[in-house]
Design an enzyme around this catalytic site. Structure first.
Site, PDB file in Angstrom:
ATOM      1  N   SER A 313      41.784  40.398  43.068  1.00 22.70           N
ATOM      2  CA  SER A 313      41.680  41.778  43.405  1.00 22.70           C
ATOM      3  C   SER A 313      42.112  42.876  42.368  1.00 22.70           C
ATOM      4  CB  SER A 313      42.472  42.095  44.208  1.00 22.70           C
ATOM      5  OG  SER A 313      42.351  42.820  45.420  1.00 22.70           O
ATOM      6  N   LYS A 338      38.443  37.588  44.557  1.00 23.19           N
ATOM      7  CA  LYS A 338      39.042  38.289  46.011  1.00 23.19           C
ATOM      8  C   LYS A 338      38.877  39.989  45.943  1.00 23.19           C
ATOM      9  CE  LYS A 338      41.435  40.427  49.972  1.00 23.19           C
ATOM     10  NZ  LYS A 338      41.084  41.882  49.940  1.00 23.19           N
TER      11      LYS A 338
END
Length: 398
Positions: A313, A338
């Site tokens: 992320s 992600k």
């Protein structure tokens, strides 16, 4: 309530004490197959003062609110209604939160939590093992080490159970999701090879250190800055490290195992190494937004970024930006992948359902979600040694 939120780690459709949320539509946090008994990771879409919501994504919020309202009308609790919303969505990154998890979140924003200082993850066979131990915490003092098996918490087996449920037991969560008070005991059944033992630990208030600096002995060799998560103050801590480390032979920025965090802190960290410019773009229902580095960072010191499959992320956002901008060489293994944007919808009793509304891209336009970032040099073994070799060929920043 609406507003897209960027998450720091992968999620499942589960409730759990490590799943926490700032309900103003600015910050969010989560946990899944790799998590811990503390604050979890946090992320935000509105870095550098940008508004968290300018109307984009409101349709998703309205649909979620209507679905939740129908469930509430059927006599279900707020949390049950939120469970219905995310279960029907089929969204792998959806999550549900209880009202108590929000109260617990406020302390976590500053990297503070009550627990025993354990990060845990679930193996493919369903077993739970220790992935990290907080230095000086109760687990560390009890001799628990990375790789130890966690078989039970307070006599209840954890194998095959959702890892967020295990985290909730470690934290001593009550029905509302709030954690236990400092000083409360928890008994762990553990294993290491053929050895099995039990240990009773007492929860304490822990403070995480997300940035550590390893300076070379005698001043020869590169300095390594390890970032474990992008919590509040991470970007400033990296900047202080750059000012005080007296980097002479290059810098290793270690993002291995970094499960993400505050997107604003990832952007601030990018600003530490870039001279302004684009860091990432993200879309919300087709509407494009952009995140930019601010100020003038260190653009001269040779930089290698270490990544692996646990780099997620916000950490992928940073590594992708430094790679695309030609500021760093990436070494290690492909990252997790992600790169999605979630939006929370709060129900009347404070429970929350969240759904994905968009995705972010690197400066060159690469999609991250489901793809990850591929290093310039793939080195699944001895990555740090290979990174040091790369640095030696990049010269100095003088």
């Amino acid at each position: 309530m609406s507003g897209p939120c960027w998450y720091g780690r992968p999620r499942r459709i589960r409730r759990g004490a490590a799943l926490t949320l700032f309900l103003a539509g600015v910050l969010a946090a989560g946990a899944a197959t790799g998590t811990w008994d503390g604050a979890g990771d946090t992320a935000e879409p509105a870095a550098q003062g940008r508004p968290a919501d300018d109307g984009a994504g409101s349709a998703t919020a309205e649909r979620a609110a209507r679905a939740a309202a129908r469930a509430l009308a059927d006599g279900k609790s707020g949390t049950q209604a939120a469970d219905d919303v995310v279960s029907r969505s089929g969204d792998r990154w959806s999550a549900v939160y209880t009202p108590g998890e929000f109260a617990d979140f406020q302390a976590q924003l500053d990297g503070s939590y009550v627990g025993v200082g354990l990060w845990v993850r679930q193996r493919d066979d369903g077993r739970i093992e220790v992935s990290r131990v907080q230095s000086g915490g109760p687990a560390d003092r009890a001799g628990i080490a990375v790789g130890d098996r966690l078989d039970a918490v307070d006599g209840r087996p954890v194998q095959g159970r959702p890892v967020t449920e295990t985290v909730g037991r470690l934290r001593g969560d009550g029905p509302d999701g709030a954690g236990a008070a400092p000083g409360t005991p928890v008994r762990l059944d553990l294993g290491r090879g053929a050895r099995h033992w039990s240990a009773t630990l007492h929860r304490t208030r822990q403070h995480t250190e997300n940035v550590t600096v390893d300076r070379p002995a005698g001043g020869d060799g590169p300095t390594r800055i390890k970032i474990t998560a992008f919590a509040k103050g991470t970007g400033a801590a990296v900047r202080r490290a750059l000012r005080t480390a007296e980097v002479r032979d290059g810098l290793l920025l270690d993002l291995r195992g970094n499960t993400g965090g505050l997107v604003s802190e990832a952007v601030t960290t990018a600003s530490d190494f870039l001279d302004g410019g684009l860091v990432a773009t993200y879309d919300v229902h087709g509407s494009q937004r952009a995140l930019y580095a601010q100020g003038v960072g260190d653009t001269r010191t040779p930089l290698v970024v270490l990544v692996d499959g646990g780099t997620m992320s916000a950490a992928e956002l940073l590594s992708g930006a430094l790679q695309d901008r030609g500021r760093a060489v990436l070494v290690g293994s492909p990252t997790f992948g992600k790169g999605s944007v979630q939006m929370p919808t709060r129900l009347p009793d404070g429970s929350v359902a969240e759904l994905t509304v968009g995705h972010y891209r690197t400066p060159s336009g690469r999609a991250v979600d489901g793809a990850g970032i591929t290093p310039d040099l793939i080195a699944p073994d001895h990555a740090e040694k290979r990174a040091r070799t790369v640095l030696s060929g990049l010269g100095t920043g003088a």
